[in-house]
Design an enzyme around this catalytic site. Structure first.
Site, PDB file in Angstrom:
ATOM      1  N   GLY A   8      53.752 -11.090 -14.190  1.00 25.78           N
ATOM      2  CA  GLY A   8      53.209 -11.786 -13.026  1.00 25.78           C
ATOM      3  C   GLY A   8      53.485 -13.275 -13.106  1.00 25.78           C
ATOM      4  O   GLY A   8      52.963 -13.957 -13.983  1.00 25.78           O
ATOM      5  N   VAL A  12      48.600 -18.035 -11.502  1.00 18.74           N
ATOM      6  CA  VAL A  12      47.942 -18.007 -12.812  1.00 18.74           C
ATOM      7  C   VAL A  12      48.970 -17.866 -13.922  1.00 18.74           C
ATOM      8  O   VAL A  12      49.021 -18.667 -14.854  1.00 18.74           O
ATOM      9  CB  VAL A  12      46.905 -16.863 -12.891  1.00 18.74           C
ATOM     10  CG1 VAL A  12      46.341 -16.754 -14.311  1.00 18.74           C
ATOM     11  CG2 VAL A  12      45.783 -17.097 -11.900  1.00 18.74           C
ATOM     12  N   LEU A 218      33.641 -13.046 -12.801  1.00 16.98           N
ATOM     13  CA  LEU A 218      33.095 -12.767 -11.469  1.00 16.98           C
ATOM     14  C   LEU A 218      31.857 -13.614 -11.195  1.00 16.98           C
ATOM     15  O   LEU A 218      31.693 -14.179 -10.115  1.00 16.98           O
ATOM     16  CB  LEU A 218      32.730 -11.283 -11.345  1.00 16.98           C
ATOM     17  CG  LEU A 218      33.870 -10.255 -11.386  1.00 16.98           C
ATOM     18  CD1 LEU A 218      33.312  -8.854 -11.223  1.00 16.98           C
ATOM     19  CD2 LEU A 218      34.894 -10.537 -10.299  1.00 16.98           C
ATOM     20  N   CYS A 273      40.238 -16.375  -4.948  1.00 15.39           N
ATOM     21  CA  CYS A 273      39.237 -15.778  -5.838  1.00 15.39           C
ATOM     22  C   CYS A 273      37.838 -15.615  -5.262  1.00 15.39           C
ATOM     23  O   CYS A 273      37.224 -14.563  -5.433  1.00 15.39           O
ATOM     24  CB  CYS A 273      39.131 -16.610  -7.123  1.00 15.39           C
ATOM     25  SG  CYS A 273      40.588 -16.466  -8.182  1.00 15.39           S
TER      26      CYS A 273
END
Length: 482
Positions: A8, A12, A218, A273
């Site tokens: 990825g 990030v 989270l 996010c």
């Protein structure tokens, strides 16, 4: 030599791996991605993402101990540590649609890691994932391991776009979660810790069990978003009572128990996010029989949606309840300054609301390309709360009613109103007298980021609406809802 591979090459994976390579010259880092254009951009002079300081870091390491490649399986097979930083969007169909995270890319990555690995590996969750994802990944790896040992760690990112490189160089904390109950898990935690300790003070590296690390990410995003929605709810009350939200948030922030960060009222929060993670948290609460907790966190997003709708309604009602055919200059489209990221940017919903009222939009953002703006405005948006109620704008309407320009003066020329939707520094120092002179009267300024000097603009002649500030006399008799 320790070899790291990151699956990825997005917001990030790219910056994180670049900084690891920069800080750990003895570690070889490969960033892999299925997207050929993205990897080509990482290997070029124009990187695929804008982030202050990123260019310099990448150019110092690229080709030495930092590599960008589409040869995913080759680099995964050779790595000792595999970071997985793939997208985990909110599901738009099926079980958990609108709230649950879609782990399709994560599962695919886990299966590929198991298939190509010929030696033991540490697999690191870098994407934000639901609690217990590591357990599912462990099962996939174990059942396809062919006798190879895998250890799964959670190492959530806490980056803020626009300051990502600074955050990576000097993090508040680095969180590493693993299987603390067995020797292999402890060894894996220590291996990753040995990477970070090369530039991060030991006391800032926090080691926990897997579930604590996953939930901490989270919870952190939920708490930050909660602060923004809290101050935005107060901004509505300030407008109704004549209070000034800047003064209120400053007074509140002086309390050391509260602090001043994330207390700036605005048109709403965005980014990849906050909403996604809160919806994920809501779904986890619902699945664990905690509806009261789920409803509490839902309200954070509802206030965010309310704030965007309130902004559009204020604009329309202030302009004689019609903006049909009127030119609106839009300053800023990214979700915050110093980034070109438009994921969940409030500008999308605001612009769609204005287009739904048949406005003509002229948009300027210093970092967001025209293709991205047109894509964002014409892409149907999944409504997390009330299926089918979201405003959808067709490509034809966008093509006919939206123009993207290359400077603020072009965007505001002949505009009936200006909307500031991103707090880019350049918007603070524009020649607003010049802008006012080139607008039909009355000339409106709707500041969704509280960046302009309200008194100065009113002195020039603007009718100014600034989030949470005492209303312009012109606006006091106008209804807040169109």
């Amino acid at each position: 030599m320790v070899k790291i591979c990151c699956i990825g090459a997005g917001y990030v994976g790219g910056p994180t791996m670049a900084v690891i390579a920069f800080k750990c010259p003895s570690v070889e880092v490969a960033v892999v991605d299925i997207s050929v254009p993205r990897i080509t951009a990482w290997n070029s002079d124009k990187l695929p993402i804008y982030e202050p300081g990123l260019d310099e870091v990448v150019k110092k390491c690229r080709g030495k101990n930092l590599f960008f490649s589409n040869e995913i399986e080759k680099h995964v097979a050779a790595a000792n540590i595999v970071f997985v930083s793939v997208n985990t969007p909110t599901k738009t169909s099926g079980l958990g649609a609108g709230k649950a995270a879609d782990l399709t890319y994560w599962e695919s990555a886990a299966r590929m890691i198991a298939d190509v690995s010929k030696s033991s590996k540490i697999v690191v969750e870098k994407s934000t994932v639901p609690v217990k994802t590591a357990e599912a990944i462990e099962k996939i790896l174990t059942h396809n391991s062919k006798g190879i040992e895998f250890h799964v760690l959670s190492n959530p990112e806490f980056l803020a776009e626009g300051t990502a490189i600074t955050d990576l160089f000097n993090p508040d904390r680095v969180l590493i979660g693993g299987r603390e109950e067995n020797a292999g898990g402890l060894k894996a935690i220590q291996t990753l810790k040995d990477i970070y300790v090369q530039w991060v003070p030991q006391e800032r590296i926090i080691c926990t069990n897997l579930w604590s690390a996953e939930l901490s990410k989270l919870a952190a995003n939920a708490f930050l978003a909660q602060r923004i929605s809290s101050v935005n709810s107060i901004s509505a009350l300030c407008e109704a009572t004549g209070a000034n939200v800047t003064q209120v948030s400053s007074a509140v922030g002086k309390d050391l128990r509260i602090g001043s960060k994330f207390l700036n009222a605005s048109v709403g929060f965005g980014g990849s996010c906050f909403q996604k993670d809160i919806l994920n948290l809501v779904y986890i609460c619902e699945c664990n029989g905690l509806p009261e907790v789920a409803n509490y966190w839902k309200q954070v997003i509802k206030i965010n949606d309310y704030q965007k709708n309130r902004f559009v309604n204020r604009l329309v009602s202030s302009m004689f309840n019609t903006i049909s055919g009127k030119k609106i200059g839009i300053l800023g489209f990214s979700f915050k300054k110093d980034t070109g990221d438009t994921r969940e940017t409030p500008a999308i919903d605001v612009c769609k609301g204005l287009l739904n009222d048949k406005a003509q939009l002229v948009i300027y953002d210093p970092q967001v390309p025209e293709t991205q703006i047109f894509k964002d405005l014409s892409t149907p948006k999944f409504d997390w709360d009330q299926l089918g109620s979201t405003i959808q704008i067709t490509e034809d309407v966008v093509a006919q009613s939206v123009k993207v320009v290359h400077n603020a003066y072009e965007a505001t020329k002949d505009a009936h109103a200006i909307c500031i939707l991103t707090e880019w520094d350049e918007f603070k120092s524009l020649d607003y007298q010049k802008i006012y002179n080139n607008m039909p009267k009355p000339a409106y300024m709707f500041d969704g980021r509280n960046v302009v000097d309200v008194a100065k603009l009113r002195q020039i002649g603007f009718i100014v609406y600034s989030i949470g500030k005492p209303l312009d006399p012109w606006l006091k008799d106008m209804p807040a809802i169109a």
